[in-house]
Design a protein around this motif. Structure first.
Motif, PDB file in Angstrom:
ATOM      1  N   LEU A  71      -1.129   8.372   8.084  1.00  0.00           N
ATOM      2  CA  LEU A  71      -0.498   8.148   6.780  1.00  0.00           C
ATOM      3  C   LEU A  71      -0.715   6.710   6.313  1.00  0.00           C
ATOM      4  CD1 LEU A  71       2.854  10.053   7.423  1.00  0.00           C
ATOM      5  CD2 LEU A  71       0.946  10.833   6.011  1.00  0.00           C
ATOM      6  N   LEU A  72      -0.520   5.758   7.219  1.00  0.00           N
ATOM      7  CA  LEU A  72      -0.720   4.345   6.874  1.00  0.00           C
ATOM      8  C   LEU A  72      -2.184   4.049   6.558  1.00  0.00           C
ATOM      9  CD1 LEU A  72       1.540   2.628   9.564  1.00  0.00           C
ATOM     10  CD2 LEU A  72       2.016   2.871   7.120  1.00  0.00           C
ATOM     11  N   HIS A  73      -3.069   4.600   7.349  1.00  0.00           N
ATOM     12  CA  HIS A  73      -4.503   4.387   7.141  1.00  0.00           C
ATOM     13  C   HIS A  73      -4.928   4.949   5.781  1.00  0.00           C
ATOM     14  CE1 HIS A  73      -8.853   5.141   7.649  1.00  0.00           C
ATOM     15  NE2 HIS A  73      -8.816   4.045   8.373  1.00  0.00           N
ATOM     16  N   PHE A  74      -4.444   6.147   5.462  1.00  0.00           N
ATOM     17  CA  PHE A  74      -4.767   6.768   4.182  1.00  0.00           C
ATOM     18  C   PHE A  74      -4.263   5.897   3.026  1.00  0.00           C
ATOM     19  CE2 PHE A  74      -3.659   9.692   0.678  1.00  0.00           C
ATOM     20  CZ  PHE A  74      -4.929  10.164   0.388  1.00  0.00           C
ATOM     21  N   ALA A  75      -3.043   5.396   3.134  1.00  0.00           N
ATOM     22  CA  ALA A  75      -2.470   4.556   2.074  1.00  0.00           C
ATOM     23  C   ALA A  75      -3.290   3.282   1.903  1.00  0.00           C
ATOM     24  CB  ALA A  75      -1.021   4.212   2.398  1.00  0.00           C
ATOM     25  N   ASP A 122       0.825  -1.199   0.000  1.00  0.00           N
ATOM     26  CA  ASP A 122       0.000   0.000   0.000  1.00  0.00           C
ATOM     27  C   ASP A 122       0.860   1.251   0.000  1.00  0.00           C
ATOM     28  OD1 ASP A 122      -2.267  -1.612   0.221  1.00  0.00           O
ATOM     29  OD2 ASP A 122      -2.208  -1.567   2.406  1.00  0.00           O
ATOM     30  N   LEU A 123       2.037   1.150   0.588  1.00  0.00           N
ATOM     31  CA  LEU A 123       2.873   2.327   0.780  1.00  0.00           C
ATOM     32  C   LEU A 123       4.337   1.964   0.570  1.00  0.00           C
ATOM     33  CD1 LEU A 123       2.536   5.049   3.356  1.00  0.00           C
ATOM     34  CD2 LEU A 123       4.624   3.727   3.479  1.00  0.00           C
ATOM     35  N   LEU A 124       5.038   2.804  -0.167  1.00  0.00           N
ATOM     36  CA  LEU A 124       6.483   2.700  -0.288  1.00  0.00           C
ATOM     37  C   LEU A 124       7.080   3.874   0.475  1.00  0.00           C
ATOM     38  CD1 LEU A 124       6.961   1.887  -4.087  1.00  0.00           C
ATOM     39  CD2 LEU A 124       6.975   0.296  -2.155  1.00  0.00           C
ATOM     40  N   TYR A 125       8.056   3.592   1.320  1.00  0.00           N
ATOM     41  CA  TYR A 125       8.670   4.609   2.168  1.00  0.00           C
ATOM     42  C   TYR A 125      10.070   4.913   1.646  1.00  0.00           C
ATOM     43  CZ  TYR A 125      10.773   6.677   6.350  1.00  0.00           C
ATOM     44  OH  TYR A 125      11.422   7.507   7.223  1.00  0.00           O
ATOM     45  N   PHE A 126      10.352   6.199   1.489  1.00  0.00           N
ATOM     46  CA  PHE A 126      11.657   6.621   0.982  1.00  0.00           C
ATOM     47  C   PHE A 126      12.170   7.754   1.855  1.00  0.00           C
ATOM     48  CE2 PHE A 126      14.548   8.934  -1.794  1.00  0.00           C
ATOM     49  CZ  PHE A 126      15.273   7.910  -2.363  1.00  0.00           C
ATOM     50  N   THR A 127      13.438   7.698   2.201  1.00  0.00           N
ATOM     51  CA  THR A 127      14.054   8.768   2.974  1.00  0.00           C
ATOM     52  C   THR A 127      15.505   8.914   2.535  1.00  0.00           C
ATOM     53  OG1 THR A 127      14.337   9.664   5.208  1.00  0.00           O
ATOM     54  CG2 THR A 127      14.786   7.315   4.916  1.00  0.00           C
ATOM     55  N   GLY A 128      16.125   9.946   2.995  1.00  0.00           N
ATOM     56  CA  GLY A 128      17.516  10.204   2.652  1.00  0.00           C
ATOM     57  C   GLY A 128      17.753  11.691   2.494  1.00  0.00           C
ATOM     58  N   ARG A 129      18.848  12.027   1.851  1.00  0.00           N
ATOM     59  CA  ARG A 129      19.191  13.427   1.657  1.00  0.00           C
ATOM     60  C   ARG A 129      19.411  13.760   0.190  1.00  0.00           C
ATOM     61  NH1 ARG A 129      19.594  15.061   6.475  1.00  0.00           N
ATOM     62  NH2 ARG A 129      20.399  17.139   6.204  1.00  0.00           N
ATOM     63  N   GLN A 130      19.817  12.766  -0.577  1.00  0.00           N
ATOM     64  CA  GLN A 130      20.144  13.018  -1.977  1.00  0.00           C
ATOM     65  C   GLN A 130      18.889  13.031  -2.840  1.00  0.00           C
ATOM     66  OE1 GLN A 130      22.943  10.002  -3.046  1.00  0.00           O
ATOM     67  NE2 GLN A 130      24.599  10.880  -1.826  1.00  0.00           N
ATOM     68  N   ALA A 131      18.991  13.708  -3.961  1.00  0.00           N
ATOM     69  CA  ALA A 131      17.877  13.801  -4.912  1.00  0.00           C
ATOM     70  C   ALA A 131      17.527  12.414  -5.439  1.00  0.00           C
ATOM     71  CB  ALA A 131      18.255  14.724  -6.057  1.00  0.00           C
ATOM     72  N   LEU A 132      16.264  12.227  -5.747  1.00  0.00           N
ATOM     73  CA  LEU A 132      15.790  10.991  -6.354  1.00  0.00           C
ATOM     74  C   LEU A 132      15.644  11.239  -7.847  1.00  0.00           C
ATOM     75  CD1 LEU A 132      14.652   8.095  -6.146  1.00  0.00           C
ATOM     76  CD2 LEU A 132      12.405   9.119  -5.725  1.00  0.00           C
ATOM     77  N   TYR A 133      16.491  10.589  -8.629  1.00  0.00           N
ATOM     78  CA  TYR A 133      16.426  10.712 -10.079  1.00  0.00           C
ATOM     79  C   TYR A 133      15.924   9.394 -10.649  1.00  0.00           C
ATOM     80  CZ  TYR A 133      19.269  14.867  -9.460  1.00  0.00           C
ATOM     81  OH  TYR A 133      19.732  16.093  -9.057  1.00  0.00           O
ATOM     82  N   LEU A 134      14.936   9.456 -11.532  1.00  0.00           N
ATOM     83  CA  LEU A 134      14.358   8.265 -12.134  1.00  0.00           C
ATOM     84  C   LEU A 134      14.573   8.283 -13.640  1.00  0.00           C
ATOM     85  CD1 LEU A 134      10.885   8.283 -10.307  1.00  0.00           C
ATOM     86  CD2 LEU A 134      12.942   7.027  -9.647  1.00  0.00           C
ATOM     87  N   TYR A 139       2.448   2.323 -10.377  1.00  0.00           N
ATOM     88  CA  TYR A 139       2.195   1.994  -8.963  1.00  0.00           C
ATOM     89  C   TYR A 139       1.228   3.001  -8.349  1.00  0.00           C
ATOM     90  CZ  TYR A 139       3.007   1.683  -3.951  1.00  0.00           C
ATOM     91  OH  TYR A 139       2.832   1.597  -2.588  1.00  0.00           O
ATOM     92  N   LEU A 140       1.460   4.275  -8.603  1.00  0.00           N
ATOM     93  CA  LEU A 140       0.585   5.310  -8.047  1.00  0.00           C
ATOM     94  C   LEU A 140      -0.814   5.222  -8.638  1.00  0.00           C
ATOM     95  CD1 LEU A 140       3.078   8.325  -8.028  1.00  0.00           C
ATOM     96  CD2 LEU A 140       2.455   6.850  -6.107  1.00  0.00           C
ATOM     97  N   GLU A 141      -0.918   4.890  -9.915  1.00  0.00           N
ATOM     98  CA  GLU A 141      -2.228   4.774 -10.579  1.00  0.00           C
ATOM     99  C   GLU A 141      -3.034   3.589 -10.048  1.00  0.00           C
ATOM    100  OE1 GLU A 141      -1.244   4.673 -14.728  1.00  0.00           O
ATOM    101  OE2 GLU A 141      -1.131   6.867 -14.867  1.00  0.00           O
ATOM    102  N   THR A 142      -2.366   2.590  -9.491  1.00  0.00           N
ATOM    103  CA  THR A 142      -3.073   1.444  -8.922  1.00  0.00           C
ATOM    104  C   THR A 142      -3.425   1.686  -7.457  1.00  0.00           C
ATOM    105  OG1 THR A 142      -1.021   0.285  -8.351  1.00  0.00           O
ATOM    106  CG2 THR A 142      -2.009  -0.209 -10.505  1.00  0.00           C
ATOM    107  N   GLY A 143      -3.216   2.906  -6.975  1.00  0.00           N
ATOM    108  CA  GLY A 143      -3.625   3.262  -5.618  1.00  0.00           C
ATOM    109  C   GLY A 143      -2.497   3.300  -4.610  1.00  0.00           C
ATOM    110  N   GLY A 144      -1.286   2.999  -5.032  1.00  0.00           N
ATOM    111  CA  GLY A 144      -0.158   3.016  -4.102  1.00  0.00           C
ATOM    112  C   GLY A 144       0.217   4.428  -3.687  1.00  0.00           C
ATOM    113  N   ILE A 145       0.896   4.502  -2.555  1.00  0.00           N
ATOM    114  CA  ILE A 145       1.376   5.779  -2.017  1.00  0.00           C
ATOM    115  C   ILE A 145       2.897   5.727  -1.893  1.00  0.00           C
ATOM    116  CG2 ILE A 145       1.466   7.200   0.090  1.00  0.00           C
ATOM    117  CD1 ILE A 145      -1.144   7.631  -1.225  1.00  0.00           C
TER     118      ILE A 145
END
Length: 198
Positions: free
Chosen positions: A160-164, A32-44, A55-61
């Motif tokens: 946050l978890l409940h919403f996800a 339901d939820l993917l958790y990401f943390t850190g300091r550096q930029a996330l480049y995809l 993933y987001l379109e299927t309802g994921g957070i």
């Protein structure tokens, strides 16, 4: 323990990097939820971006927890949200009845950590928490956080978890009612003819 009906798995899964060649699509992992943390930029790259979008379109957070000084990470997440066409909206501008603010715990104001208020942005399945909320979910190394701060941070985490969970659940239900058709669309002439038949 604060909200037993939301009890999840005991072990937190580690998702292979989005673009890993042999990894399952993110949507197929069932999180339901993917958790990401850190300091550096996330480049995809393009493949990673499409995997996240699906993933987001299927309802994921995607929950990103950033320290206030993790500017590169914050800016990269805001850029990804823009690229998805769903810029992040400050929770203060969302409806007072938005589930992030009301379910299951009511928040008129977000908690503060180290005299810094937590900031929360949401848009299109991405939640950006600025203020390192996860640092207050447990005991800090110096044992300086008051119990009220820890409890409030945990309650916001539960929201946050409940919403996800609810978002993914509702999205999956809607998708089940509206399956994507793989049948070719009829020609205009055929469509008109079908409407004329009784």
């Amino acid at each position: 323990a604060l909200y037993p009906s939301l009890q999840g798995a005991d072990l937190i899964g580690q998702v292979p990097f989005l673009g890993a060649e042999k990894s399952l699509p993110l949507a197929a992992l069932g999180y339901d939820l993917l958790y990401f943390t850190g300091r550096q930029a996330l480049y995809l790259n393009d493949r990673e971006f499409e995997a996240l979008k699906n993933y987001l379109e299927t309802g994921g957070i995607l929950l990103v927890d950033a320290a206030t000084d993790a500017i590169e990470l914050i800016e990269s997440i805001m850029a990804i949200a823009q690229q998805l066409g769903t810029p992040l909206e400050d929770i203060k501008r969302l409806s007072r009845n938005h589930p992030l603010r009301t379910q299951p715990f009511l928040f008129a104001a977000l908690p503060s950590l180290n005299q810094q208020p937590i900031q929360l942005g949401y848009g299109g399945g991405i939640i950006l928490v600025v203020g390192n909320l996860s640092a207050a979910w447990g005991l800090d190394d110096k044992l300086l956080l008051p119990r009220e701060t820890i409890r409030t941070a945990q309650e916001l985490g539960i929201n946050l978890l409940h919403f996800a969970w609810r978002k993914r659940q509702l999205t999956q239900l809607l998708r089940a009612d509206n399956p994507v058709s793989t049948v070719a669309k009829p020609s205009v002439k055929q469509a008109i003819f079908d409407k004329l038949q009784f």
